[in-house]
Scaffold this motif. Structure first.
Motif, PDB file in Angstrom:
ATOM      1  N   PRO A   2       0.817  -1.211   0.000  1.00  0.00           N
ATOM      2  CA  PRO A   2       0.000   0.000   0.000  1.00  0.00           C
ATOM      3  C   PRO A   2       0.855   1.266   0.000  1.00  0.00           C
ATOM      4  CG  PRO A   2      -0.133  -1.109   2.126  1.00  0.00           C
ATOM      5  CD  PRO A   2       0.695  -1.969   1.234  1.00  0.00           C
ATOM      6  N   GLU A   3       0.289   2.323  -0.583  1.00  0.00           N
ATOM      7  CA  GLU A   3       0.959   3.621  -0.563  1.00  0.00           C
ATOM      8  C   GLU A   3       0.833   4.218   0.828  1.00  0.00           C
ATOM      9  OE1 GLU A   3      -0.700   6.122  -3.577  1.00  0.00           O
ATOM     10  OE2 GLU A   3      -0.689   4.528  -5.066  1.00  0.00           O
ATOM     11  N   ALA A   4       1.606   5.291   1.083  1.00  0.00           N
ATOM     12  CA  ALA A   4       1.512   5.971   2.374  1.00  0.00           C
ATOM     13  C   ALA A   4       0.083   6.461   2.562  1.00  0.00           C
ATOM     14  CB  ALA A   4       2.486   7.137   2.417  1.00  0.00           C
ATOM     15  N   GLY A   5      -0.444   6.299   3.744  1.00  0.00           N
ATOM     16  CA  GLY A   5      -1.801   6.734   4.042  1.00  0.00           C
ATOM     17  C   GLY A   5      -2.851   5.695   3.708  1.00  0.00           C
ATOM     18  N   ARG A  58     -13.958  -6.798  11.086  1.00  0.00           N
ATOM     19  CA  ARG A  58     -13.359  -6.885  12.420  1.00  0.00           C
ATOM     20  C   ARG A  58     -11.903  -6.421  12.392  1.00  0.00           C
ATOM     21  NH1 ARG A  58     -14.247  -8.763  17.788  1.00  0.00           N
ATOM     22  NH2 ARG A  58     -12.267  -8.255  18.752  1.00  0.00           N
ATOM     23  N   ALA A  59     -11.166  -6.869  11.374  1.00  0.00           N
ATOM     24  CA  ALA A  59      -9.755  -6.481  11.264  1.00  0.00           C
ATOM     25  C   ALA A  59      -9.620  -4.972  11.053  1.00  0.00           C
ATOM     26  CB  ALA A  59      -9.090  -7.235  10.122  1.00  0.00           C
ATOM     27  N   LEU A  60     -10.464  -4.402  10.198  1.00  0.00           N
ATOM     28  CA  LEU A  60     -10.420  -2.956   9.970  1.00  0.00           C
ATOM     29  C   LEU A  60     -10.787  -2.192  11.239  1.00  0.00           C
ATOM     30  CD1 LEU A  60     -11.976  -2.784   6.410  1.00  0.00           C
ATOM     31  CD2 LEU A  60      -9.606  -2.301   7.038  1.00  0.00           C
ATOM     32  N   ASP A  61     -11.786  -2.671  11.964  1.00  0.00           N
ATOM     33  CA  ASP A  61     -12.172  -2.012  13.220  1.00  0.00           C
ATOM     34  C   ASP A  61     -11.010  -2.035  14.213  1.00  0.00           C
ATOM     35  OD1 ASP A  61     -14.133  -0.863  15.144  1.00  0.00           O
ATOM     36  OD2 ASP A  61     -13.812  -2.784  16.161  1.00  0.00           O
ATOM     37  N   GLU A  62     -10.349  -3.185  14.335  1.00  0.00           N
ATOM     38  CA  GLU A  62      -9.213  -3.283  15.243  1.00  0.00           C
ATOM     39  C   GLU A  62      -8.086  -2.348  14.812  1.00  0.00           C
ATOM     40  OE1 GLU A  62      -8.820  -5.001  18.104  1.00  0.00           O
ATOM     41  OE2 GLU A  62     -10.870  -5.756  17.982  1.00  0.00           O
ATOM     42  N   ALA A  63      -7.812  -2.311  13.510  1.00  0.00           N
ATOM     43  CA  ALA A  63      -6.726  -1.459  13.009  1.00  0.00           C
ATOM     44  C   ALA A  63      -7.029   0.017  13.255  1.00  0.00           C
ATOM     45  CB  ALA A  63      -6.510  -1.707  11.520  1.00  0.00           C
ATOM     46  N   PHE A  64      -8.266   0.426  12.976  1.00  0.00           N
ATOM     47  CA  PHE A  64      -8.607   1.833  13.161  1.00  0.00           C
ATOM     48  C   PHE A  64      -8.707   2.226  14.633  1.00  0.00           C
ATOM     49  CE2 PHE A  64     -10.083   1.779   8.678  1.00  0.00           C
ATOM     50  CZ  PHE A  64      -9.298   2.835   8.238  1.00  0.00           C
ATOM     51  N   SER A  65      -8.982   1.262  15.504  1.00  0.00           N
ATOM     52  CA  SER A  65      -9.085   1.594  16.926  1.00  0.00           C
ATOM     53  C   SER A  65      -7.729   1.951  17.530  1.00  0.00           C
ATOM     54  CB  SER A  65      -9.735   0.456  17.710  1.00  0.00           C
ATOM     55  OG  SER A  65      -8.875  -0.652  17.779  1.00  0.00           O
ATOM     56  N   VAL A  66      -6.626   1.529  16.895  1.00  0.00           N
ATOM     57  CA  VAL A  66      -5.291   1.848  17.411  1.00  0.00           C
ATOM     58  C   VAL A  66      -4.538   2.833  16.522  1.00  0.00           C
ATOM     59  CG1 VAL A  66      -5.078  -0.349  18.620  1.00  0.00           C
ATOM     60  CG2 VAL A  66      -4.225  -0.149  16.283  1.00  0.00           C
ATOM     61  N   THR A  67      -5.193   3.320  15.460  1.00  0.00           N
ATOM     62  CA  THR A  67      -4.558   4.257  14.538  1.00  0.00           C
ATOM     63  C   THR A  67      -5.072   5.662  14.799  1.00  0.00           C
ATOM     64  OG1 THR A  67      -4.479   2.519  12.868  1.00  0.00           O
ATOM     65  CG2 THR A  67      -4.153   4.764  12.097  1.00  0.00           C
ATOM     66  N   PRO A  68      -4.188   6.639  14.999  1.00  0.00           N
ATOM     67  CA  PRO A  68      -4.643   8.008  15.230  1.00  0.00           C
ATOM     68  C   PRO A  68      -5.476   8.533  14.050  1.00  0.00           C
ATOM     69  CG  PRO A  68      -2.297   7.799  15.700  1.00  0.00           C
ATOM     70  CD  PRO A  68      -2.730   6.535  15.063  1.00  0.00           C
ATOM     71  N   GLY A  70      -6.800  10.510  11.022  1.00  0.00           N
ATOM     72  CA  GLY A  70      -6.128  11.235   9.962  1.00  0.00           C
ATOM     73  C   GLY A  70      -4.894  10.558   9.401  1.00  0.00           C
ATOM     74  N   VAL A  71      -4.404   9.500  10.044  1.00  0.00           N
ATOM     75  CA  VAL A  71      -3.206   8.821   9.562  1.00  0.00           C
ATOM     76  C   VAL A  71      -3.526   7.986   8.318  1.00  0.00           C
ATOM     77  CG1 VAL A  71      -1.475   7.050  10.106  1.00  0.00           C
ATOM     78  CG2 VAL A  71      -2.067   8.783  11.797  1.00  0.00           C
ATOM     79  N   VAL A  72      -4.671   7.329   8.316  1.00  0.00           N
ATOM     80  CA  VAL A  72      -5.074   6.482   7.196  1.00  0.00           C
ATOM     81  C   VAL A  72      -6.195   7.167   6.438  1.00  0.00           C
ATOM     82  CG1 VAL A  72      -6.034   4.241   6.528  1.00  0.00           C
ATOM     83  CG2 VAL A  72      -4.421   4.387   8.420  1.00  0.00           C
ATOM     84  N   GLY A  73      -5.983   7.356   5.124  1.00  0.00           N
ATOM     85  CA  GLY A  73      -7.000   7.985   4.294  1.00  0.00           C
ATOM     86  C   GLY A  73      -7.826   6.977   3.532  1.00  0.00           C
ATOM     87  N   THR A  74      -7.253   5.809   3.246  1.00  0.00           N
ATOM     88  CA  THR A  74      -7.931   4.777   2.464  1.00  0.00           C
ATOM     89  C   THR A  74      -7.692   3.431   3.122  1.00  0.00           C
ATOM     90  OG1 THR A  74      -7.477   6.010   0.434  1.00  0.00           O
ATOM     91  CG2 THR A  74      -8.085   3.715   0.178  1.00  0.00           C
ATOM     92  N   ALA A  75      -8.723   2.605   3.136  1.00  0.00           N
ATOM     93  CA  ALA A  75      -8.586   1.249   3.658  1.00  0.00           C
ATOM     94  C   ALA A  75      -9.149   0.277   2.630  1.00  0.00           C
ATOM     95  CB  ALA A  75      -9.330   1.099   4.982  1.00  0.00           C
ATOM     96  N   SER A  76      -8.486  -0.842   2.465  1.00  0.00           N
ATOM     97  CA  SER A  76      -8.991  -1.886   1.570  1.00  0.00           C
ATOM     98  C   SER A  76      -8.636  -3.228   2.181  1.00  0.00           C
ATOM     99  CB  SER A  76      -8.374  -1.757   0.174  1.00  0.00           C
ATOM    100  OG  SER A  76      -6.981  -1.946   0.228  1.00  0.00           O
TER     101      SER A  76
END
Length: 96
Positions: A2-5, A58-68, A70-76
């Motif tokens: 993945p690209e940055a963000g 579930r995986a996306l929820d877990e990832a976003f719960s520990v990510t500040p 604005g750090v991630v703009g796109t998720a796939s």
């Protein structure tokens, strides 16, 4: 990669036989034993069919719960799971 963000989640799923085939148990008083209550085959297949989406969310929820924020703009997400019966000489996984 993945690209940055961007956030990429990869999921590998087990075969359908890994999904529990027992819905619960009941106590049979006259015999004094606990007997398993099997899951209907159609329900078992439906549970396995929905598993990729549930695991990805579930995986996306877990990832976003520990990510500040604005750090991630796109998720796939991407994933693969074994075919019930792979054809001879054919691929051994489906992708979604």
């Amino acid at each position: 990669m993945p690209e940055a963000g961007q956030l990429l989640v990869e999921v590998a799923l087990p075969a359908q036989d890994a999904v529990p085939a027992v819905d619960g148990c009941r106590f049979v008083t006259p015999r004094g034993e606990v007997v398993p209550l099997p899951v209907e085959e159609a329900d078992l297949q439906e549970t396995h069919r929905r598993l990729p989406a549930r695991l990805a969310l579930r995986a996306l929820d877990e990832a976003f719960s520990v990510t500040p924020t604005g750090v991630v703009g796109t998720a796939s997400s991407t994933g693969a799971w074994p075919r019930p019966t792979p054809p001879p000489g054919g691929p051994s996984a489906h992708t979604w």
